[in-house]
Scaffold this motif. Structure first.
Motif, PDB file in Angstrom:
ATOM      1  N   ALA A 118      13.189  15.694   4.630  1.00  0.00           N
ATOM      2  CA  ALA A 118      12.467  14.449   4.855  1.00  0.00           C
ATOM      3  C   ALA A 118      11.409  14.295   3.771  1.00  0.00           C
ATOM      4  N   SER A 119      11.248  13.080   3.286  1.00  0.00           N
ATOM      5  CA  SER A 119      10.224  12.849   2.267  1.00  0.00           C
ATOM      6  C   SER A 119       9.033  12.150   2.907  1.00  0.00           C
ATOM      7  N   LEU A 120       7.840  12.528   2.480  1.00  0.00           N
ATOM      8  CA  LEU A 120       6.614  11.910   2.962  1.00  0.00           C
ATOM      9  C   LEU A 120       6.073  10.984   1.887  1.00  0.00           C
ATOM     10  N   LYS A 121       5.651   9.795   2.305  1.00  0.00           N
ATOM     11  CA  LYS A 121       5.063   8.861   1.349  1.00  0.00           C
ATOM     12  C   LYS A 121       3.829   8.241   1.985  1.00  0.00           C
ATOM     13  N   LEU A 122       2.741   8.229   1.230  1.00  0.00           N
ATOM     14  CA  LEU A 122       1.473   7.684   1.701  1.00  0.00           C
ATOM     15  C   LEU A 122       1.405   6.180   1.425  1.00  0.00           C
ATOM     16  N   TYR A 123       0.951   5.425   2.428  1.00  0.00           N
ATOM     17  CA  TYR A 123       0.769   3.980   2.295  1.00  0.00           C
ATOM     18  C   TYR A 123      -0.631   3.605   2.759  1.00  0.00           C
ATOM     19  N   LYS A 124      -1.229   2.639   2.094  1.00  0.00           N
ATOM     20  CA  LYS A 124      -2.488   2.033   2.538  1.00  0.00           C
ATOM     21  C   LYS A 124      -2.136   0.940   3.538  1.00  0.00           C
ATOM     22  N   VAL A 125      -2.907   0.869   4.610  1.00  0.00           N
ATOM     23  CA  VAL A 125      -2.685  -0.143   5.645  1.00  0.00           C
ATOM     24  C   VAL A 125      -3.513  -1.372   5.311  1.00  0.00           C
ATOM     25  N   LYS A 126      -2.847  -2.508   5.178  1.00  0.00           N
ATOM     26  CA  LYS A 126      -3.542  -3.776   4.944  1.00  0.00           C
ATOM     27  C   LYS A 126      -3.995  -4.389   6.268  1.00  0.00           C
ATOM     28  N   LYS A 135      -6.538   3.661   8.164  1.00  0.00           N
ATOM     29  CA  LYS A 135      -6.590   2.919   6.901  1.00  0.00           C
ATOM     30  C   LYS A 135      -5.447   3.316   5.974  1.00  0.00           C
ATOM     31  N   GLU A 136      -4.855   4.476   6.243  1.00  0.00           N
ATOM     32  CA  GLU A 136      -3.677   4.919   5.506  1.00  0.00           C
ATOM     33  C   GLU A 136      -2.827   5.753   6.447  1.00  0.00           C
ATOM     34  N   LEU A 137      -1.539   5.779   6.166  1.00  0.00           N
ATOM     35  CA  LEU A 137      -0.631   6.561   6.994  1.00  0.00           C
ATOM     36  C   LEU A 137       0.506   7.077   6.130  1.00  0.00           C
ATOM     37  N   TRP A 138       1.150   8.086   6.648  1.00  0.00           N
ATOM     38  CA  TRP A 138       2.292   8.688   5.964  1.00  0.00           C
ATOM     39  C   TRP A 138       3.557   8.253   6.681  1.00  0.00           C
ATOM     40  N   LEU A 139       4.583   7.945   5.933  1.00  0.00           N
ATOM     41  CA  LEU A 139       5.899   7.674   6.494  1.00  0.00           C
ATOM     42  C   LEU A 139       6.790   8.834   6.129  1.00  0.00           C
ATOM     43  N   SER A 140       7.475   9.358   7.126  1.00  0.00           N
ATOM     44  CA  SER A 140       8.447  10.416   6.899  1.00  0.00           C
ATOM     45  C   SER A 140       9.821   9.767   6.918  1.00  0.00           C
ATOM     46  N   LEU A 141      10.405   9.703   5.748  1.00  0.00           N
ATOM     47  CA  LEU A 141      11.711   9.076   5.600  1.00  0.00           C
ATOM     48  C   LEU A 141      12.774  10.149   5.532  1.00  0.00           C
ATOM     49  N   ILE A 142      13.683  10.119   6.453  1.00  0.00           N
ATOM     50  CA  ILE A 142      14.775  11.088   6.472  1.00  0.00           C
ATOM     51  C   ILE A 142      15.980  10.421   5.836  1.00  0.00           C
ATOM     52  N   PRO A 143      16.554  11.040   4.797  1.00  0.00           N
ATOM     53  CA  PRO A 143      17.725  10.430   4.154  1.00  0.00           C
ATOM     54  C   PRO A 143      18.854  10.218   5.159  1.00  0.00           C
TER      55      PRO A 143
END
Length: 187
Positions: free
Chosen positions: A62-70, A41-49
């Protein structure tokens, strides 16, 4: 919610590309049966610059950002996911290459005699005679079945590859982190 450490999350796939015009992402799953990815229902994306001027980027950057899954669904061997806050193709394309991570505790419950591979890593392996065969370093799929790599976890030295099939695997005791195999150290 506090941002977890990368060590507290399990990587399930990577963003391959944008899908459509509404901001969906196309994810290349690490599993042939991505049930945990599809049910999250939610996941983290690890974005590497992006690299600049040949400077390497570390995991700490790397930055982590939480997203809700639609919505999440299978499509031609990939998982197409719609995330809250990602509403157009440009936003989705900016996520290309991001690692998809989820907390282990949100994985769906498994049936008896079914295991998530991540839970097997680090288990000690012994044979029917009680001899140590090493620790499970990694689990791979050869197409027909899983294969566990046994060896020294500290050095990541693989000593044996054992098919993860019922003929070889006699017992998996996850609470005690122990796998009993019908296998010999010199095979």
């Amino acid at each position: 919610m506090n941002t977890p450490s990368l060590n507290d999350l399990i990587e399930l796939g990577a963003v391959q590309d944008a899908q459509g015009l509404q901001g969906q992402i196309k994810v290349r799953p690490h599993s042939s049966d991505p049930v945990a990815l599809l049910s999250s229902k939610e996941l983290w994306l690890s974005l590497i610059p992006r690299r600049s001027a040949g400077v390497a980027v570390s995991h700490e950057q790397a930055s982590l950002k939480l997203y809700k899954v639609k919505q999440a669904k299978m499509h031609s061997g990939t998982v197409v996911i719609a995330l809250d806050g990602i509403s157009d193709r440009d936003h989705a394309e900016a996520l290309k290459g991001a690692r998809i991570l989820v907390a282990r505790e949100v994985f769906p419950k498994t049936d008896d005699d079914s295991y998530y591979w991540v839970d097997l890593i680090g288990c000690k392996a012994i044979n029917l005679q009680g001899e140590s065969l090493g620790e499970v370093i990694e689990v791979n799929d050869n197409g027909a079945h899983g294969i566990i790599s046994l060896g020294d976890a500290k050095t990541k030295t693989v000593k044996q590859l054992v098919p993860f099939v019922k003929e070889a695997v006699q017992n998996v005791d996850l609470p005690n982190r122990l796998i009993t195999l019908d296998w010999q150290p010199d095979w």
